[in-house]
Design an enzyme around this catalytic site. Structure first.
Site, mmCIF file in Angstrom:
data_model
loop_
_atom_site.group_PDB
_atom_site.id
_atom_site.type_symbol
_atom_site.label_atom_id
_atom_site.label_comp_id
_atom_site.label_asym_id
_atom_site.label_seq_id
_atom_site.Cartn_x
_atom_site.Cartn_y
_atom_site.Cartn_z
ATOM 1 N N ARG A 33 25.182 55.114 90.063
ATOM 2 C CA ARG A 33 24.069 54.420 90.705
ATOM 3 C C ARG A 33 24.356 52.939 90.911
ATOM 4 O O ARG A 33 23.528 52.223 91.485
ATOM 5 C CB ARG A 33 22.795 54.583 89.861
ATOM 6 C CG ARG A 33 22.439 56.028 89.594
ATOM 7 C CD ARG A 33 21.220 56.111 88.725
ATOM 8 N NE ARG A 33 20.029 55.790 89.462
ATOM 9 C CZ ARG A 33 19.233 56.667 90.027
ATOM 10 N NH1 ARG A 33 19.489 57.928 89.945
ATOM 11 N NH2 ARG A 33 18.163 56.275 90.682
ATOM 12 N N CYS A 90 21.152 51.216 90.559
ATOM 13 C CA CYS A 90 21.080 50.858 89.154
ATOM 14 C C CYS A 90 20.778 52.069 88.260
ATOM 15 O O CYS A 90 19.858 52.829 88.518
ATOM 16 C CB CYS A 90 20.024 49.791 88.878
ATOM 17 S SG CYS A 90 20.261 48.331 89.882
ATOM 18 N N GLY A 108 15.133 48.472 91.654
ATOM 19 C CA GLY A 108 14.260 48.260 92.806
ATOM 20 C C GLY A 108 14.290 46.805 93.230
ATOM 21 O O GLY A 108 15.203 46.057 92.856
ATOM 22 N N LYS A 130 27.151 55.316 94.482
ATOM 23 C CA LYS A 130 27.080 56.709 94.914
ATOM 24 C C LYS A 130 25.654 57.091 95.313
ATOM 25 O O LYS A 130 25.442 57.924 96.172
ATOM 26 C CB LYS A 130 27.576 57.606 93.772
ATOM 27 C CG LYS A 130 27.688 59.073 94.117
ATOM 28 C CD LYS A 130 28.803 59.328 95.094
ATOM 29 C CE LYS A 130 28.883 60.771 95.557
ATOM 30 N NZ LYS A 130 29.542 60.874 96.863
ATOM 31 N N GLU A 162 31.713 59.731 111.392
ATOM 32 C CA GLU A 162 32.020 60.005 109.989
ATOM 33 C C GLU A 162 33.435 59.531 109.639
ATOM 34 O O GLU A 162 33.655 58.969 108.562
ATOM 35 C CB GLU A 162 31.835 61.505 109.708
ATOM 36 C CG GLU A 162 32.242 61.976 108.333
ATOM 37 C CD GLU A 162 31.522 61.261 107.183
ATOM 38 O OE1 GLU A 162 30.555 60.524 107.419
ATOM 39 O OE2 GLU A 162 31.956 61.435 106.026
ATOM 40 N N TRP A 180 23.647 47.382 90.561
ATOM 41 C CA TRP A 180 24.119 47.234 91.936
ATOM 42 C C TRP A 180 23.312 46.048 92.477
ATOM 43 O O TRP A 180 22.111 46.145 92.667
ATOM 44 C CB TRP A 180 23.855 48.495 92.767
ATOM 45 C CG TRP A 180 24.431 48.405 94.146
ATOM 46 C CD1 TRP A 180 25.714 48.683 94.520
ATOM 47 C CD2 TRP A 180 23.748 48.000 95.332
ATOM 48 N NE1 TRP A 180 25.873 48.466 95.868
ATOM 49 C CE2 TRP A 180 24.688 48.048 96.393
ATOM 50 C CE3 TRP A 180 22.439 47.603 95.617
ATOM 51 C CZ2 TRP A 180 24.362 47.720 97.711
ATOM 52 C CZ3 TRP A 180 22.119 47.265 96.932
ATOM 53 C CH2 TRP A 180 23.070 47.336 97.956
ATOM 54 N N LYS A 227 34.310 56.838 106.727
ATOM 55 C CA LYS A 227 35.249 57.143 105.628
ATOM 56 C C LYS A 227 36.329 56.072 105.538
ATOM 57 O O LYS A 227 36.632 55.557 104.477
ATOM 58 C CB LYS A 227 35.938 58.479 105.876
ATOM 59 C CG LYS A 227 35.579 59.751 105.276
ATOM 60 C CD LYS A 227 34.808 59.973 104.076
ATOM 61 C CE LYS A 227 33.554 59.239 103.849
ATOM 62 N NZ LYS A 227 32.316 59.921 103.861
ATOM 63 N N GLU A 266 34.873 52.516 104.429
ATOM 64 C CA GLU A 266 34.323 52.330 103.075
ATOM 65 C C GLU A 266 35.385 52.326 101.986
ATOM 66 O O GLU A 266 35.214 51.674 100.969
ATOM 67 C CB GLU A 266 33.186 53.300 102.762
ATOM 68 C CG GLU A 266 33.545 54.720 102.526
ATOM 69 C CD GLU A 266 32.325 55.585 102.247
ATOM 70 O OE1 GLU A 266 31.392 55.146 101.583
ATOM 71 O OE2 GLU A 266 32.328 56.747 102.715
#
Ligand code: AGP
Length: 587
Positions: free
Chosen positions: A28, A2, A98, A582, A465, A71, A469, A472
């Site tokens: 965020r 957020c 939070g 992110k 990884e 988020w 990738k 996602e």
């Protein structure tokens, strides 16, 4: 997660200022957003589902406003659940970053007292609790303070009151900064949102609350005692990211990688040699990170074992809390993070510091929470990474860890040579011909429901990884495995045509991973070999030339590109995949 932004001052453009601030903070969280401004004695709110993008705000002129990009944690992605939330009177609006872990009991209490809830969020209890505290005779600041003290979890709240013309913010765990300029005061969930308005910043500490009206007043939440103000002048220039000629940030950032690695090879030797000395005297070093950064940590452990002959521990940052009982004053924690804001890292670092352990930050974001809390800092210098899927920050971390492992045995210059070779090989991998080949492969694979990726040694980290990738950004279920683990269970999932990416560099893992590829192929799997050398078992071969230990960097490039092309072929947004953010600032 957020993004939070607030403004109070002499400009009548509060909504526009908050909107502009929120755009910087959208990394965020981007499932919905909302802005509240004071309009006369009331509060007007505009909330929408979706990315803030090019949206227009139609709120009235005001000199006081707060805003939020969300988020979702508690409650679905709906306009009702978007922040800010109002109390029953409509004179108080609140936003939150939070999780209020004890919200259920507070909510039952408030429902029994007649408060009306409009959302499914944990956040809404905060604004009604403040209202209730005020009904019981507390001033607005005292009502906020008392409410905040009741919350468990890591939280930051920002509350505005249209009667008192004030914004009050309090924090515990989640970051908050306040800035001042001639046009007024600003509040944001991190400094990157504020530096374009002012360079005079207060970084709020946990258990602090701030009141913004005609002036700024800072207090300790737990005691209510007034604190002196200490502004820091930050001379950071936060680079604005620009997609340039590229259709998405993700592909632009993949193309940035040769430059990022070259920069590390050419300019980082001194700071890396210094850091190697710190590791040499520590009694127990731990690399911690989350997601992609954890994969870099894991690769680092293999590189240290192989090159420096040193044992380093690693843990996913979110698990480190449960593994840290043995930390001492001699322990060294090296935190890897692109954003420098990941709460799963901030939390264990805070505890490690309480135990007297030393903390090193290897981060990409100047001035971030992790950067600020570290005893020693190393900036990755990858430039702003905007796409949610981390690419250039990953290879930057690998480049630093490779150099560091060579620095441990005083061979930093060997690593520099390897990195320059790797940068050259990445440039070759980004040729039109190679891009076309991967685009075709993406077309062929886009209809699959499952993909597997396997590797051994440093390539195990690559396999993890690569899987992250692909999943996602393409939403195809992809599982990364150590080659040797397949036969212990997962091979049961291989069917005719199941794609399996096999990372086979020319190192000690080469023969064994080809045997694993054979085992998959024998069960019908389609093998995509990523290797310097073609092998009979490969159905598709993607050549990645041998660059010694730096192959851990070059081997991930085809997987990044394939992930990108899969997203594009499926008509998905590779830069802002669903459900993600992110910067991950909730537990
Ligand atoms: C990577 O593609 C991710 N989206 C994610 O796993 C990320 O690496 C993780 O959240 C850690 O972020 P940080 O590097 O900013 O701490």
């Amino acid at each position: 997660m957020c993004g939070i932004f607030g403004y109070i001052g002499n400009q009548k453009r509060a909504a526009a200022i908050v909107f502009e601030g929120l755009k910087t903070l959208e990394y965020r969280g981007y499932d919905s957003w909302g802005i509240a401004v004071k309009a006369g004695n009331r509060i007007e709110i505009e909330k929408r589902v979706g990315k803030i993008g090019q949206a227009k705000v139609s709120l009235p002129q005001s000199n006081l406003g707060i805003g939020h990009t969300r988020w979702a944690t508690h409650g679905g992605v709906t306009v009702k659940n978007a922040h800010p939330h109002r109390d029953c009177s409509g004179n108080i609006a609140l936003l939150h970053n939070g999780i209020i872990e004890n919200y259920e009991s507070i909510k039952s209490e408030l429902l029994a007292k007649g408060h009306t809830f409009l959302s499914e969020t944990d956040t809404e209890v905060a604004v009604h609790l403040i209202e209730e505290n005020m009904k019981n005779g507390n001033t607005f600041p005292e009502a906020v303070r008392r409410a905040f003290l009741r919350f468990s979890g890591l939280n930051a709240i920002v509350v505005m009151n249209s009667n008192s013309n004030q914004i009050i913010a309090a924090k515990n765990g989640s970051p908050l900064v306040v800035g001042k300029s001639d046009s007024g005061f600003f509040l944001a969930s991190d400094a990157s949102g504020i530096v374009k308005f002012t360079k005079e910043i207060i970084f709020l500490k946990d258990d602090e609350m701030v009141i913004l009206d005609d002036s700024v007043n800072l207090f300790t939440v737990s005691t209510g005692k007034n604190l002196p103000l200490s502004y820091e002048h930050v001379d950071w220039i936060i680079e604005e990211a620009d997609r340039g000629k590229y259709p998405h940030f993700m592909i632009k950032e993949i193309f940035d990688q040769p430059k990022v690695i070259r920069n590390i090879a050419e300019t980082y030797a001194d700071q890396i040699d210094d850091l190697a000395e710190v590791i040499k005297v520590a009694k127990g070093t731990f690399f911690i990170g989350a997601g992609t950064a954890f994969h870099a940590s894991l690769a680092g452990v293999y590189l240290f074992s192989k090159i420096a002959k040193e044992h380093i521990n690693t843990a996913m940052a979110s698990e480190f809390n449960y593994l840290e009982d043995f930390l001492t004053k001699q322990s060294l924690i090296i935190a890897l993070s692109q954003s420098g804001e990941t709460i799963d890292i901030v939390e264990p670092l805070t505890r490690a510091k309480q135990k007297g352990s030393s903390v090193v930050a290897i981060v990409n974001s100047l001035g971030s929470t992790i950067y600020r809390m570290a005893d020693k800092k190393l900036l990755l210098g990858a430039g702003p990474e905007k796409a949610v899927a981390s690419t250039k920050a990953y290879v930057a971390k690998l480049a630093v860890l490779l150099m560091l492992s060579f620095a441990m045995v005083r061979k930093t210059s060997d690593a520099q040579k390897l990195l320059l070779e790797a940068a050259g090989e990445i440039r070759r991998l980004l040729s039109d011909e190679n891009l076309e080949k991967l685009r075709r492969l993406a077309k062929e694979l886009k209809g699959n429901e499952n993909i597997f990726t396997v590797g051994r040694g440093t390539s195990y980290a690559t396999a993890l990884e690569a899987a992250l990738k692909i999943k996602e950004v393409s939403y195809i279920h992809t599982e990364g495995l150590a080659g040797g683990e397949l036969k212990h269970g997962t091979i049961a999932l291989i069917e005719k045509g199941t794609p399996c990416f096999v990372f086979a560099p020319m190192d000690e893992t080469h023969e064994a991973i080809l045997s694993n590829a054979m085992e998959i192929k024998a069960r019908g799997g389609k093998i995509v070999g990523i290797s310097p050398q073609k092998a009979e078992v490969f159905d598709h071969f993607i050549e990645v030339k041998d660059v010694g230990e730096a192959s851990v960097i070059t081997q991930i490039i085809p997987a990044q590109l394939l992930a990108y092309f899969l997203a594009v072929e499926k008509d998905l947004d590779p830069d802002k995949p669903r459900n993600l953010a992110k910067s991950v600032t909730v537990k």
